[in-house]
Scaffold this active site. Sequence first.
Site, PDB file in Angstrom:
ATOM      1  N   ARG A  53      15.665   4.867 -16.837  1.00 32.39           N
ATOM      2  CA  ARG A  53      15.857   3.725 -17.370  1.00 32.39           C
ATOM      3  C   ARG A  53      14.355   3.423 -18.022  1.00 32.39           C
ATOM      4  O   ARG A  53      14.321   2.008 -19.199  1.00 32.39           O
ATOM      5  CB  ARG A  53      16.065   2.487 -16.358  1.00 32.39           C
ATOM      6  CG  ARG A  53      17.285   2.755 -15.303  1.00 32.39           C
ATOM      7  CD  ARG A  53      17.708   1.236 -14.895  1.00 32.39           C
ATOM      8  NE  ARG A  53      17.436   1.948 -13.138  1.00 32.39           N
ATOM      9  CZ  ARG A  53      17.556   0.638 -11.958  1.00 32.39           C
ATOM     10  NH1 ARG A  53      18.219  -0.014 -12.231  1.00 32.39           N
ATOM     11  NH2 ARG A  53      16.719   0.876 -10.997  1.00 32.39           N
ATOM     12  N   GLU A  66      23.217 -10.968 -10.102  1.00 31.68           N
ATOM     13  CA  GLU A  66      21.812 -10.550  -9.624  1.00 31.68           C
ATOM     14  C   GLU A  66      21.841 -10.973 -11.521  1.00 31.68           C
ATOM     15  O   GLU A  66      20.386 -11.368 -11.448  1.00 31.68           O
ATOM     16  CB  GLU A  66      21.401  -8.846 -10.178  1.00 31.68           C
ATOM     17  CG  GLU A  66      20.302  -8.081  -9.868  1.00 31.68           C
ATOM     18  CD  GLU A  66      20.493  -6.989 -10.341  1.00 31.68           C
ATOM     19  OE1 GLU A  66      19.455  -6.507 -10.941  1.00 31.68           O
ATOM     20  OE2 GLU A  66      20.673  -6.754  -9.089  1.00 31.68           O
ATOM     21  N   HIS A  86      19.548 -11.088  -4.509  1.00 32.84           N
ATOM     22  CA  HIS A  86      18.892  -9.888  -5.315  1.00 32.84           C
ATOM     23  C   HIS A  86      16.661 -10.087  -4.670  1.00 32.84           C
ATOM     24  O   HIS A  86      16.186 -11.212  -5.524  1.00 32.84           O
ATOM     25  CB  HIS A  86      19.323  -9.813  -6.078  1.00 32.84           C
ATOM     26  CG  HIS A  86      18.537  -8.177  -7.008  1.00 32.84           C
ATOM     27  ND1 HIS A  86      17.367  -9.069  -8.126  1.00 32.84           N
ATOM     28  CD2 HIS A  86      18.448  -7.262  -6.878  1.00 32.84           C
ATOM     29  CE1 HIS A  86      17.192  -8.078  -8.213  1.00 32.84           C
ATOM     30  NE2 HIS A  86      17.771  -6.541  -7.611  1.00 32.84           N
ATOM     31  N   ASP A 120      25.976   0.206  -6.060  1.00 34.82           N
ATOM     32  CA  ASP A 120      25.066  -0.805  -7.175  1.00 34.82           C
ATOM     33  C   ASP A 120      24.863   0.102  -8.008  1.00 34.82           C
ATOM     34  O   ASP A 120      24.876   1.201  -8.612  1.00 34.82           O
ATOM     35  CB  ASP A 120      23.938  -1.167  -6.797  1.00 34.82           C
ATOM     36  CG  ASP A 120      22.462  -1.712  -7.612  1.00 34.82           C
ATOM     37  OD1 ASP A 120      23.485  -2.333  -8.266  1.00 34.82           O
ATOM     38  OD2 ASP A 120      21.657  -1.884  -7.041  1.00 34.82           O
ATOM     39  N   ASP A 122      18.726 -14.100  -8.412  1.00 28.43           N
ATOM     40  CA  ASP A 122      17.509 -13.614  -8.030  1.00 28.43           C
ATOM     41  C   ASP A 122      16.905 -14.593  -8.235  1.00 28.43           C
ATOM     42  O   ASP A 122      16.799 -15.233  -9.501  1.00 28.43           O
ATOM     43  CB  ASP A 122      16.888 -12.334  -8.676  1.00 28.43           C
ATOM     44  CG  ASP A 122      16.060 -11.700  -8.621  1.00 28.43           C
ATOM     45  OD1 ASP A 122      14.930 -13.229  -8.511  1.00 28.43           O
ATOM     46  OD2 ASP A 122      16.004 -10.719  -8.278  1.00 28.43           O
ATOM     47  N   GLU A 138      28.696  -3.453  -6.539  1.00 29.67           N
ATOM     48  CA  GLU A 138      27.784  -4.086  -6.844  1.00 29.67           C
ATOM     49  C   GLU A 138      27.565  -4.800  -8.783  1.00 29.67           C
ATOM     50  O   GLU A 138      27.464  -3.382  -9.282  1.00 29.67           O
ATOM     51  CB  GLU A 138      27.304  -4.119  -6.520  1.00 29.67           C
ATOM     52  CG  GLU A 138      25.457  -5.575  -6.747  1.00 29.67           C
ATOM     53  CD  GLU A 138      24.836  -5.454  -6.104  1.00 29.67           C
ATOM     54  OE1 GLU A 138      23.483  -5.538  -6.591  1.00 29.67           O
ATOM     55  OE2 GLU A 138      24.415  -5.064  -4.428  1.00 29.67           O
ATOM     56  N   HIS A 143      10.585  -2.788 -11.437  1.00 32.39           N
ATOM     57  CA  HIS A 143      10.261  -1.328 -12.038  1.00 32.39           C
ATOM     58  C   HIS A 143       9.436  -0.769 -13.314  1.00 32.39           C
ATOM     59  O   HIS A 143       9.704   0.451 -13.553  1.00 32.39           O
ATOM     60  CB  HIS A 143      11.782  -1.119 -13.146  1.00 32.39           C
ATOM     61  CG  HIS A 143      12.892  -2.155 -12.695  1.00 32.39           C
ATOM     62  ND1 HIS A 143      13.647  -2.909 -12.667  1.00 32.39           N
ATOM     63  CD2 HIS A 143      14.444  -1.143 -11.925  1.00 32.39           C
ATOM     64  CE1 HIS A 143      14.604  -3.586 -12.283  1.00 32.39           C
ATOM     65  NE2 HIS A 143      15.064  -2.174 -11.538  1.00 32.39           N
ATOM     66  N   GLU A 195      18.385  -8.576   1.380  1.00 25.79           N
ATOM     67  CA  GLU A 195      18.115  -7.500   1.045  1.00 25.79           C
ATOM     68  C   GLU A 195      16.820  -7.076   1.503  1.00 25.79           C
ATOM     69  O   GLU A 195      16.279  -7.746   0.670  1.00 25.79           O
ATOM     70  CB  GLU A 195      18.721  -7.166  -0.667  1.00 25.79           C
ATOM     71  CG  GLU A 195      18.641  -6.277  -0.663  1.00 25.79           C
ATOM     72  CD  GLU A 195      18.480  -6.415  -3.557  1.00 25.79           C
ATOM     73  OE1 GLU A 195      19.428  -5.050  -3.251  1.00 25.79           O
ATOM     74  OE2 GLU A 195      18.993  -7.354  -3.499  1.00 25.79           O
TER      75      GLU A 195
END
Length: 392
Positions: free
Chosen positions: A48, A268, A318, A214, A291, A240, A22, A338
């Site tokens: 975010r 996740e 994840h 998501d 994850d 999700e 991110h 994924e």
Amino acid sequence: MAMPRIREVRAYVVRGGGADYHDQGGQHWIDDHIATPMARYPEYRASRQKFGLNVLGTLVVEIEAEDGTVGFATTTAGEPGAYIVEKHLARFVEGAPVTSIEKIWDQMYSSTLFYGRKGLVVNCLSAVDLALYDLLGKIRQEPVYALLGGPVQDELVFYATGARPDLAEKLGFIGGKLPLQHGPAEGPEGMRANLDKLASMRERVSEDFFLSWDCWMSLDLDYATRLARDSAEFGLKWIEEPLPPDDYWGYAELRRRVPTGTWVSTGEHEWTRFGFRLLLEMGCADMIQPDVNWCGGITELTKIAALADAHGVPVVPHGSSVYSYHFVITRRNSPFSEFLMMHPQASEIVPMFHPLLLDEPVPEGGRLRLPETPGFGVRLNPECDLHRPYTH
């Protein structure tokens, strides 16, 4: 062959992509008005990063054996994580045989119970665990998937997470997961915008290409119920992580409410077998998505997957690039993988942990055959500015 012992543990921090994917520049779909638990506050709705999603950065853990072989792995933990690894966890690793992975995991987890159990501490533990697997694979000259019992399938099959599932289908993926952009705070207009986006994407992709939402912990039970029901006409495969991760009761109720054929998935932001035991025994999910860089590493993911298999629930980890791939290819209970579309416009395939990892494999035509390179088969990019803020 005599197994060497571990000489040293080192923890580094790096910014800009990597495991903290991110941590991107501007104009990236991953930070463009995505529904979050903070979206109830208008000033944090559009991005975010505004509420601090990218503050930690990437943690890189290196583990060096007495013979000079170095294994490494990454996670999201940054400088706080480097402190935990150097000042606390390293004592359980250094001096141990490289094969003592289970014992090291148990000592790291047990010794941090008073301030750990979930979150950042288990992220750090995960990176150490993965680095140990990378190290053992290099010493044995085997890929990690061979250490786990070997592949049960010839290749991995992928769905894509990103803002353009229509482009993902053209690239060969079997399905696409859209980031939900509007949550309860944006009212009926936001709900209509969500459904319009899904309807538009349904028109652009083929009937056999699945679509999912998501929701990133951003919804309440009633909103999630309405979203799932109204999305069913577009063939929604799953919704999700719509609720906060600790709302096991809400997930169980949502699963009872959603239309037949629509899955509820989560995991996740869950940690260790104990959290997943609650999800599974309470009937919270049709699919779980741990994850491996966060949930406790491969040592713990193996236990989580066994629990899920006993409950008849598939495990689709994840993200996490090669760290997931080496696990998934050894499991019958993981039908696909994924792939996060880390290109800013989600229009091209780029490595998920770019620019940190070299030799990171990416799917071609939505599929991937893992190489036989020892360990996880990736190298650290020497051009990335790794900083070691603490020593021990």
